[in-house]
Design an enzyme around this catalytic site. Structure first.
Site, mmCIF file in Angstrom:
data_model
loop_
_atom_site.group_PDB
_atom_site.id
_atom_site.type_symbol
_atom_site.label_atom_id
_atom_site.label_comp_id
_atom_site.label_asym_id
_atom_site.label_seq_id
_atom_site.Cartn_x
_atom_site.Cartn_y
_atom_site.Cartn_z
ATOM 1 N N MET A 15 38.724 36.194 36.909
ATOM 2 C CA MET A 15 37.876 37.267 37.428
ATOM 3 C C MET A 15 37.960 38.525 36.588
ATOM 4 O O MET A 15 36.950 39.176 36.334
ATOM 5 C CB MET A 15 38.217 37.566 38.891
ATOM 6 C CG MET A 15 37.703 36.522 39.856
ATOM 7 S SD MET A 15 35.930 36.174 39.720
ATOM 8 C CE MET A 15 35.214 37.702 40.260
ATOM 9 N N ASP A 34 46.814 43.210 30.552
ATOM 10 C CA ASP A 34 47.507 42.059 31.114
ATOM 11 C C ASP A 34 48.938 42.066 30.588
ATOM 12 O O ASP A 34 49.371 43.032 29.946
ATOM 13 C CB ASP A 34 46.789 40.748 30.784
ATOM 14 C CG ASP A 34 47.055 39.678 31.839
ATOM 15 O OD1 ASP A 34 46.127 39.374 32.613
ATOM 16 O OD2 ASP A 34 48.185 39.158 31.899
ATOM 17 N N VAL A 91 46.646 38.495 40.486
ATOM 18 C CA VAL A 91 46.799 37.393 41.428
ATOM 19 C C VAL A 91 46.569 37.864 42.874
ATOM 20 O O VAL A 91 46.927 38.985 43.230
ATOM 21 C CB VAL A 91 48.198 36.742 41.241
ATOM 22 C CG1 VAL A 91 49.313 37.719 41.579
ATOM 23 C CG2 VAL A 91 48.330 35.479 42.048
ATOM 24 N N GLU A 92 45.978 37.003 43.688
ATOM 25 C CA GLU A 92 45.661 37.314 45.100
ATOM 26 C C GLU A 92 46.925 37.222 45.943
ATOM 27 O O GLU A 92 47.088 36.318 46.758
ATOM 28 C CB GLU A 92 44.660 36.294 45.647
ATOM 29 C CG GLU A 92 43.196 36.552 45.597
ATOM 30 C CD GLU A 92 42.682 37.840 46.188
ATOM 31 O OE1 GLU A 92 42.199 37.860 47.335
ATOM 32 O OE2 GLU A 92 42.725 38.843 45.477
ATOM 33 N N LYS A 97 50.011 42.982 44.235
ATOM 34 C CA LYS A 97 49.003 44.035 44.191
ATOM 35 C C LYS A 97 49.597 45.377 44.633
ATOM 36 O O LYS A 97 49.352 46.408 44.006
ATOM 37 C CB LYS A 97 47.791 43.660 45.054
ATOM 38 C CG LYS A 97 46.938 42.553 44.437
ATOM 39 C CD LYS A 97 45.755 42.214 45.316
ATOM 40 C CE LYS A 97 44.884 41.114 44.756
ATOM 41 N NZ LYS A 97 44.026 41.521 43.659
ATOM 42 N N HIS A 142 34.677 43.247 45.813
ATOM 43 C CA HIS A 142 34.684 41.800 45.732
ATOM 44 C C HIS A 142 33.504 41.383 44.873
ATOM 45 O O HIS A 142 32.359 41.341 45.335
ATOM 46 C CB HIS A 142 34.597 41.189 47.131
ATOM 47 C CG HIS A 142 34.476 39.696 47.132
ATOM 48 N ND1 HIS A 142 33.895 39.016 48.161
ATOM 49 C CD2 HIS A 142 34.853 38.760 46.237
ATOM 50 C CE1 HIS A 142 33.906 37.718 47.893
ATOM 51 N NE2 HIS A 142 34.483 37.543 46.727
#
Length: 164
Positions: A15, A34, A91-92, A97, A142
């Protein structure tokens, strides 16, 4: 608020790279951050851009657009002070987060809008414990996958998000 000129995307996964590619195509200045490795601080971002170029369909409208993305590392977030919009796209996972948002609070400029790209996590939970000024500039976004083809963006404010 004017349309942001300089956007930082944090996370060069599927994403994050696609969001960065979309924003470059829209004429924004984009930084992609990153993880680093011992020999190359921009390794994670560089690898993400390469995956975006090789994806089918490609995340980029033209291969040359990939060269417009400025690469960075989570090891040095000082460049975020110049960003108008920061999009966290790691990452979810709530704890990851929240940890990154805590770091961002000290790095971002006082006008920057900060957002988390998520499709299912509680935005209020992500921002819990942050200072009022930071919380007022925070919201969820989103981008639907793949953002280049699905022209949908859900905007998710918290009760503290400044409507402007």
């Amino acid at each position: 608020m004017a349309w942001p000129e300089k956007v930082a995307v944090l996370g060069a996964g599927v994403m994050g790279v696609q969001i960065a590619a979309l924003l470059v195509a829209a004429g924004r200045r984009v930084q992609l951050f990153d993880l680093a490795n011992s020999s190359d601080p921009n390794a994670g971002a560089r690898s993400g851009v390469a995956r975006g170029l090789n994806a089918r369909p490609s995340a980029f409208y033209t291969p040359e657009m990939a060269d417009l993305i400025e690469l960075g590392s989570f090891d040095d977030l000082s460049a975020l002070a110049e960003a108008d919009w920061i999009i966290e796209a790691i990452v979810e996972e709530v704890s990851a987060k929240r940890a990154l948002l805590a770091r961002l609070e000290a790095e971002v400029g006082e006008r920057a809008v900060v957002s988390s790209n998520t499709s299912g996590l509680s935005i209020a939970q992500l921002i819990e414990g942050r200072k009022t000024d930071f919380s007022r500039r925070f919201l969820g976004v989103h981008f639907f996958n793949p953002p280049r083809y699905l022209e949908l963006l859900e905007i998710i404010p918290t009760p503290d998000t400044d409507p402007e």
